[in-house]
Design a protein around this motif. Structure first.
Motif, PDB file in Angstrom:
ATOM      1  N   GLY A 183       0.866  -1.187   0.000  1.00  0.00           N
ATOM      2  CA  GLY A 183       0.000   0.000   0.000  1.00  0.00           C
ATOM      3  C   GLY A 183       0.896   1.228   0.000  1.00  0.00           C
ATOM      4  N   ASP A 184       0.681   2.139   0.938  1.00  0.00           N
ATOM      5  CA  ASP A 184       1.525   3.340   0.942  1.00  0.00           C
ATOM      6  C   ASP A 184       2.681   3.254   1.943  1.00  0.00           C
ATOM      7  N   LYS A 185       2.891   2.066   2.514  1.00  0.00           N
ATOM      8  CA  LYS A 185       3.986   1.901   3.477  1.00  0.00           C
ATOM      9  C   LYS A 185       4.983   0.849   3.017  1.00  0.00           C
ATOM     10  N   THR A 186       6.234   1.013   3.435  1.00  0.00           N
ATOM     11  CA  THR A 186       7.222  -0.020   3.116  1.00  0.00           C
ATOM     12  C   THR A 186       7.054  -1.204   4.071  1.00  0.00           C
ATOM     13  N   VAL A 187       7.686  -2.312   3.701  1.00  0.00           N
ATOM     14  CA  VAL A 187       7.671  -3.485   4.572  1.00  0.00           C
ATOM     15  C   VAL A 187       8.313  -3.142   5.924  1.00  0.00           C
ATOM     16  N   TYR A 188       9.426  -2.387   5.914  1.00  0.00           N
ATOM     17  CA  TYR A 188      10.072  -2.091   7.200  1.00  0.00           C
ATOM     18  C   TYR A 188       9.215  -1.181   8.079  1.00  0.00           C
ATOM     19  N   GLU A 189       8.466  -0.256   7.460  1.00  0.00           N
ATOM     20  CA  GLU A 189       7.545   0.582   8.248  1.00  0.00           C
ATOM     21  C   GLU A 189       6.422  -0.272   8.828  1.00  0.00           C
ATOM     22  N   THR A 190       5.906  -1.185   7.997  1.00  0.00           N
ATOM     23  CA  THR A 190       4.835  -2.088   8.441  1.00  0.00           C
ATOM     24  C   THR A 190       5.319  -2.891   9.638  1.00  0.00           C
ATOM     25  N   MET A 191       6.560  -3.403   9.548  1.00  0.00           N
ATOM     26  CA  MET A 191       7.112  -4.180  10.653  1.00  0.00           C
ATOM     27  C   MET A 191       7.298  -3.278  11.884  1.00  0.00           C
ATOM     28  N   GLY A 192       7.753  -2.062  11.662  1.00  0.00           N
ATOM     29  CA  GLY A 192       7.912  -1.102  12.769  1.00  0.00           C
ATOM     30  C   GLY A 192       6.590  -0.837  13.474  1.00  0.00           C
ATOM     31  N   GLU A 193       5.544  -0.648  12.692  1.00  0.00           N
ATOM     32  CA  GLU A 193       4.236  -0.389  13.310  1.00  0.00           C
ATOM     33  C   GLU A 193       3.739  -1.604  14.091  1.00  0.00           C
TER      34      GLU A 193
END
Lengths: 307, 307
Positions: A183-193
């Motif tokens: 979507g509008d987020k990277t995999v690493y941001e998704t993992m961070g969240e």
């Protein structure tokens, strides 16, 4: 995360010494002694690793809050090496250090219970409670999702332990999956969240949860981005020194109080004598201490007093 | 992957017995003997695991091509448990079995070299070549990208070893990351395609590369999808039995020759006596063999002769 944070504040030092003792890093005189005793065997190598680690811990424990043994460098010397890992963890703890086992474990729920018992919990042997490795923290790979994190969380809560989940790793190819957009987020941001979510119930008095994230100093922009977005997630920051990151890169990992992150140096400290004028391998311990002090000054120079 | 495939064809059995020996699965009479000798200690527990594994291997090696010890269940018993893992791998190999260590390791390049040496390669101790664990294959987590796979590939090529990279895992929360879309592909598809790429130089005479993928039997539709898209990637399929998957689910993992996959059963085989009428724990070995034979028939019933 309070146990770690308090040691960082007390020592005014946001660094962790990586204990990744490849045999080639161990000074010849230590190896010679161990090989004489046990031969050029896995047992001899493991004995040398432990002697090397003990000497490093002896010169670091009053100025560095934490050590991070990397499991791979022990496993490569067989069960004998893994025994040296257990002894190293015990020795560092006996000196008051916080110990993070860098194992990057990740598996389905039932198996993750076993890893939890192994590395940060306790193991029941027919009614007797035993400690297998007994570190304070474990690095974790979250590719399997919440199932693989849950078993760790109850031990984190009950026994004041922590985990660090891989978000953006320091290596060159980390972007192949981690930088891709969901979507509008990277995999690493998704993992961070996900880390923020998993940690929500474990926030300590300094505002950080028991669920930290691994974010490499080699990607300073992403460090800064994640620091903003993940206010309760403490960062373990590899990539300083030998991998190319410096204090100017690592600074983005910290909050306004100089908290929020701990920066790892492995080869930089273990092999410091190679980069210091006039030093030989006989000076490895003194050189390691000098490098740890230099690194502290380097980091404090960009983040100021830690409070 | 030819070594594994040939054993599968020879035994007409595409199953791997998972050796995940929680102490509670070990029959009381084995534990009693070991505790008498070593106490209710990690050493006593580790001795019990090894005795249990030996007895299972003794009744399985002529009908089952492979075993898959899960590292977590050994690590939870400390270095003593890890010693039992090393002994188990040796014992299974001495009986001609193919051994996959299920460790789901994944780290940056230099560290992955150490894991490679540890689990499928050899370790140099000052000129002496030592074998740390010496399995035939290792399960791997590819979250860090190509860096973390490369060190494994040269050993796979030179020493006829294999790896299995996590694509779609069998656990309920696997979709949290793995099912998310990156462009028009899911994360697990992206990882699957990376496996095809990583394996491209290692394709054996049966058409499969040394880089396999882990895909759970609990997601049969995705199994089928990936079988189509990844013609050179051999699948390790967990989730049969205790986790809920059956032969009708697992069948999608196979190609028209009945090749392309190996299905794991751990608890189903280790604890088979609990599900067989009139059996007690004294019959655990006989019951394990009966279950392995039943599972073979179950799978061959849906895939036919393997050729």
């Amino acid at each position: 995360m309070d146990k770690l944070i308090e040691k960082i504040i007390e020592k005014q030092n946001p660094t962790v010494a990586g204990l990744d003792p490849k045999l080639e890093y161990v000074p010849g005189f230590i190896k010679a002694e161990c090989f004489t005793k046990y031969g050029r065997t896995l047992e001899g190598a493991a004995a040398a690793l432990f002697e090397f680690n003990k000497a490093l811990i002896d010169v670091l424990y009053d100025i560095v809050p934490a050590v991070k043994p990397q499991a791979a460098y022990y496993e490569m010397y067989g069960w004998q090496g893994v025994k040296a890992l257990a002894y190293t963890i015990n020795y560092a703890k006996s000196k008051g250090m916080y110990v993070m086992t860098d194992g990057k474990r990740g598996d389905i729920g039932a198996t993750m219970e076993a890893y939890t018992a192994a590395h940060i919990g306790t193991t029941d042997v027919d009614g007797e409670t035993c400690v297998a490795f007994g570190a304070d923290a474990l690095t974790v790979n979250g590719y399997l999702g919440t199932d693989c994190i849950k078993p760790l969380l109850s031990v984190c809560k009950d026994k004041d332990k922590d985990i660090f989940v891989l978000a953006k790793t320091s290596n060159p190819s980390s972007g192949e999956l981690q930088d891709k957009k969901i979507g509008d987020k990277t995999v690493y941001e998704t993992m961070g969240e996900m880390c923020e979510g998993w940690g929500a119930d474990t926030i300590g008095k300094h505002g950080y949860s028991a669920v930290g994230a691994v974010v490499g100093a080699t990607y300073p922009q992403m460090l800064g981005e994640l620091r903003e977005k993940l206010p309760h997630t403490f960062f373990l920051v590899p990539g300083y020194g030998a991998q190319g990151g410096g204090a100017e890169d690592a600074k983005y990992a910290f909050d306004k109080n100089g908290l929020g992150a701990i920066v790892n140096s492995s080869r930089g400290i273990m092999c410091a004598w190679k980069k210091q004028d006039g030093k030989t391998e006989a000076d490895f311990a003194e050189a390691a201490r000098a490098e740890a002090l230099r690194m502290r000054e380097d980091l404090l120079g960009v983040i100021g007093e830690i409070r």
